[in-house]
Design an enzyme around this catalytic site. Structure first.
Site, PDB file in Angstrom:
ATOM      1  N   ASP A  85       0.795  -1.072  -0.045  1.00  0.00           N
ATOM      2  CA  ASP A  85      -0.209   0.143   0.123  1.00  0.00           C
ATOM      3  C   ASP A  85       1.164   1.216  -0.011  1.00  0.00           C
ATOM      4  OD1 ASP A  85       0.988   0.269   2.719  1.00  0.00           O
ATOM      5  OD2 ASP A  85      -1.002   0.414   3.502  1.00  0.00           O
ATOM      6  N   CYS A 140       3.092  -3.221   4.064  1.00  0.00           N
ATOM      7  CA  CYS A 140       2.419  -2.090   4.254  1.00  0.00           C
ATOM      8  C   CYS A 140       3.080  -1.114   5.341  1.00  0.00           C
ATOM      9  CB  CYS A 140       0.840  -2.211   4.755  1.00  0.00           C
ATOM     10  SG  CYS A 140       0.697  -3.270   6.527  1.00  0.00           S
ATOM     11  N   THR A 177       3.167  -1.147   8.698  1.00  0.00           N
ATOM     12  CA  THR A 177       3.701  -2.191   9.608  1.00  0.00           C
ATOM     13  C   THR A 177       3.939  -3.455   9.308  1.00  0.00           C
ATOM     14  OG1 THR A 177       1.477  -2.798  10.181  1.00  0.00           O
ATOM     15  CG2 THR A 177       2.332  -0.825  11.350  1.00  0.00           C
ATOM     16  N   HIS A 224      10.618 -23.984   8.303  1.00  0.00           N
ATOM     17  CA  HIS A 224       9.598 -24.660   9.288  1.00  0.00           C
ATOM     18  C   HIS A 224       8.206 -24.476   8.773  1.00  0.00           C
ATOM     19  CE1 HIS A 224      12.584 -25.114  13.111  1.00  0.00           C
ATOM     20  NE2 HIS A 224      12.970 -25.160  11.793  1.00  0.00           N
ATOM     21  N   HIS A 247       8.013 -30.754  10.382  1.00  0.00           N
ATOM     22  CA  HIS A 247       7.275 -29.266  10.105  1.00  0.00           C
ATOM     23  C   HIS A 247       6.043 -29.944   9.144  1.00  0.00           C
ATOM     24  CE1 HIS A 247      10.591 -27.656  12.300  1.00  0.00           C
ATOM     25  NE2 HIS A 247      11.426 -28.345  11.543  1.00  0.00           N
TER      26      HIS A 247
HETATM   27  C1  RB5 Z   1      -1.800   2.885   6.332  1.00  0.00           C
HETATM   28  O1  RB5 Z   1      -1.697   4.144   6.929  1.00  0.00           O
HETATM   29  C2  RB5 Z   1      -1.564   1.876   7.494  1.00  0.00           C
HETATM   30  O2  RB5 Z   1      -2.761   1.887   8.303  1.00  0.00           O
HETATM   31  C3  RB5 Z   1      -1.118   0.656   6.838  1.00  0.00           C
HETATM   32  O3  RB5 Z   1       0.017   0.540   5.937  1.00  0.00           O
HETATM   33  C4  RB5 Z   1      -0.628  -0.722   7.643  1.00  0.00           C
HETATM   34  O4  RB5 Z   1       0.363  -0.358   8.652  1.00  0.00           O
HETATM   35  C5  RB5 Z   1      -1.622  -1.429   8.167  1.00  0.00           C
HETATM   36  O5  RB5 Z   1      -1.548  -2.406   8.896  1.00  0.00           O
END
Ligand code: RB5
Length: 147
Positions: free
Chosen positions: A8, A65, A67, A98, A133
């Site tokens: 994203d 994304c 995080t 694994h 595994h």
């Molecule tokens: C977008 O701002 C953010 O929420 C997305 O990139 C991600 O971190 C969601 O888990």
């Protein structure tokens, strides 16, 4: 080896840098988007990537994304996908050995480019060890099939 990559807006910058690194390493990359920093919804790009992995267009996927968490949750809703969120190189190796992970998920706002490169090197070069595994992964696959 052909790999897919998707992100994203929160993962866009890291996606671009990793794509260049992987292509320079001689790997073929399919970029499933997003293609700018404009705000988008990470599930849309997760599912473009999972389609590519499931239909065999690419062997493994890289999902990014902000995080790495949201996109990993989305990827793991798809039958046949084992997506693993990863912030270190040891985990990157073991999720192949694994867990037979077929998608690795990174946080563009969490993991710097040099660590991310090392993480991907470990993920790509590691093979599933099967044996005990496989018994465990097979239990996940059976549950997924509703058995
Ligand atoms: C977008 O701002 C953010 O929420 C997305 O990139 C991600 O971190 C969601 O888990």
């Amino acid at each position: 080896m052909k790999l897919g990559i998707a992100s994203d807006h929160g993962g866009f910058q890291l996606k671009e840098e990793l794509k260049e690194y992987l292509e320079e390493s001689g790997l073929e990359i399919i970029d499933y988007g997003t293609y700018s920093e404009e705000s988008v919804d990470y599930p849309d790009y997760a599912f473009k990537l999972t389609d590519g992995v499931i239909n065999g267009e690419v062997k493994y996927g890289i999902a990014i994304c902000g995080t790495g968490v949201g996109i990993s949750i989305a990827c793991n809703k798809v039958k046949g996908i084992r997506a693993a969120h990863c912030t270190d190189s040891y985990t990157a190796r073991v999720i192949r050995e694994h867990n037979d992970a077929n998608i690795i998920c990174l946080g563009g706002r969490i993991t710097g480019i040099e660590i991310a490169k090392d993480i991907l090197d470990n993920f790509i070069k590691s093979e599933f060890e099967a044996g005990r595994h496989k018994t465990r992964v097979d239990k996940i696959i059976s549950r997924e099939k509703g058995e």
